[in-house]
Enzyme design. Structure first.
Site, mmCIF file in Angstrom:
data_model
loop_
_atom_site.group_PDB
_atom_site.id
_atom_site.type_symbol
_atom_site.label_atom_id
_atom_site.label_comp_id
_atom_site.label_asym_id
_atom_site.label_seq_id
_atom_site.Cartn_x
_atom_site.Cartn_y
_atom_site.Cartn_z
ATOM 1 N N GLU A 169 0.828 -1.208 0.000
ATOM 2 C CA GLU A 169 0.000 0.000 0.000
ATOM 3 C C GLU A 169 0.866 1.263 0.000
ATOM 4 O OE1 GLU A 169 -3.116 -0.062 -0.507
ATOM 5 O OE2 GLU A 169 -3.302 -2.238 -0.356
ATOM 6 N N ASP B 106 3.590 -4.181 -5.786
ATOM 7 C CA ASP B 106 4.138 -5.466 -5.331
ATOM 8 C C ASP B 106 5.661 -5.442 -5.390
ATOM 9 O OD1 ASP B 106 1.640 -6.524 -4.875
ATOM 10 O OD2 ASP B 106 1.575 -7.711 -6.722
#
Length: 418
Positions: A275, A356
């Site tokens: 995030e 990611d």
């Protein structure tokens, strides 16, 4: 029916059949075997349960989409838009109040139509598969709170937009765009403290290993946090989630209690590193700018089609109005919005891969993100083998198997490069 009506009708029917085809292909693709990445994660019964869940939700979604389309077409061709307009005009209110009531009534009708489907999905489908934790009391309370906020916030915003388009002349769309943009930014700033706590309890994460690990990682990548909170998501569902709220120096982390209870410290930090990657890669800013640009384009085009007699004729309207222009233009704009949504979702999938990669590169135990995704997929009964067309039309995130493969192929975390 004139050209405007034909465009709207064609788009509505085409969108439904595209959804139907994509859903059927998705169901067929779900019959594939368990991906090797999930061997040992899913037992055979659990994987079969995820396929049953996909079939149940897909069929229910198709029924809902068909009922929505049928209701809209019946309402349209029975002259419902005009009947409602004439009923409200007869009350003698000014045009702004009439417009607020008109759009509010349409939204209320839509909500009433969707309520039985929401009830069935929550208390039958989600209950059957072990997800639902919502009590009737919580459901009714959420409904009333949502209605209250819609009246408190939505009514004055809608009234202001209608007033701008009525009174500000050729540049009304510019005033409406600027006003709504500023309001949206303000809402994002105050929502974490004033609005979200109306629905959930936000409890500061207690001191300990998880708190220390999150704060240490945030400091390492230069990401200031004003608080880490645990919210009582378990009172509605057993599904897990995490998200950031606020912006600037008021950024907060919100962790569902279901997430905290089912994942290790390294997995939770890896999820949050993902995030944070969105912020560090400017994804949040990019999405915000694109959203504002799209809103400006919509308002400008609305001003071009404002009070167009042919547009009103397509919906069998006797009288022309600003509020009617807003409703009918949005229906006319739907094919553009559909194409834009596909492009924006493709961009979003690219951003997910980048976030990611950021997590794996900057967190010493970044590969734990893959393990977290596996657990989340299992606990949420996610579809592991979605069809490519369904992904193209609907997915804002890449399929989880593809994400895990990318993570596993990533170089091992070395020095922190952010």
């Amino acid at each position: 029916m004139n050209g405007f009506g034909q465009v709207v009708l064609f788009t509505l029917v085409l969108t439904f059949f595209l959804k139907l085809i994509a859903d059927l292909l998705n169901l067929r693709a779900s019959e594939s075997g368990l991906p090797p990445e999930f061997q040992g994660v899913y037992e055979e019964d659990a994987y079969r349960k995820s396929q049953d869940y996909l079939r149940a939700t897909t069929r229910f979604s198709l029924i809902g989409a068909f009922v929505d389309l049928l209701f809209l077409l019946v309402f349209w061709f029975a002259g419902g838009f005009n009947m409602l307009d004439q009923l409200l005009r007869a009350q003698g209110y000014n045009t702004v109040l009439t417009g607020v009531l008109y759009i509010g009534a349409l939204l209320l009708l839509q909500g009433i139509l969707g309520l039985p489907f929401t009830l069935y999905r929550t208390f039958v489908i989600e209950e059957r598969f072990g997800f639902n934790k919502t009590t009737p009391k919580v459901f009714v309370a959420d409904l009333l709170k949502t209605l209250f906020l819609a009246l408190l916030i939505g009514t004055p915003v809608l009234a202001a937009l209608l007033w701008f388009f009525e009174q500000a002349g050729p540049f009304g769309w510019l005033w409406a765009w600027g006003g709504l943009t500023l309001f949206t930014l303000l809402l994002q700033y105050v929502a974490p403290a004033w609005i979200m706590p109306i629905f959930n309890k936000f409890v500061p994460l207690e001191e300990g290993e998880l708190n220390n690990a999150i704060m240490q990682y945030a400091r390492t990548v230069g990401f200031p946090l004003t608080g880490i909170y645990v919210i009582d998501g378990s009172k509605r569902s057993s599904k897990a989630n995490a998200f950031f709220t606020g912006f600037g120096k008021r950024k907060r982390i919100a962790l569902f209690d279901t997430l905290v209870s089912n994942h290790s410290v390294s997995e939770l930090v890896a999820v949050l590193a993902h995030e944070i990657g969105h912020y560090k890669k400017k994804h949040v800013l990019i999405n915000m700018v694109l959203s504002m640009v799209n809103l400006g384009v919509v308002f400008y085009l609305l001003s071009v089609f404002m009070n167009n007699p042919d547009l009103f004729s397509a919906f069998f309207m006797q009288d022309i109005s600003v509020y009617g222009s807003l409703v009918f233009f949005l229906l006319l704009y739907s094919p553009v919005e559909f194409v834009l949504s596909i492009l924006l979702q493709a961009l979003s999938r690219k951003h997910e891969y980048e976030a990611d990669s950021f997590a794996v590169s900057t967190y010493s135990d970044g590969f734990a993100l893959g393990e977290a995704l596996k657990k989340l997929s299992r606990s949420n009964l996610s579809n592991l083998t979605p069809h490519a067309l369904y992904v193209f039309l609907n997915y804002s995130h890449p399929p989880v198997v593809q994400r895990i493969r990318r993570i596993n192929e990533h170089p091992a975390p070395g020095h922190l490069n952010h």
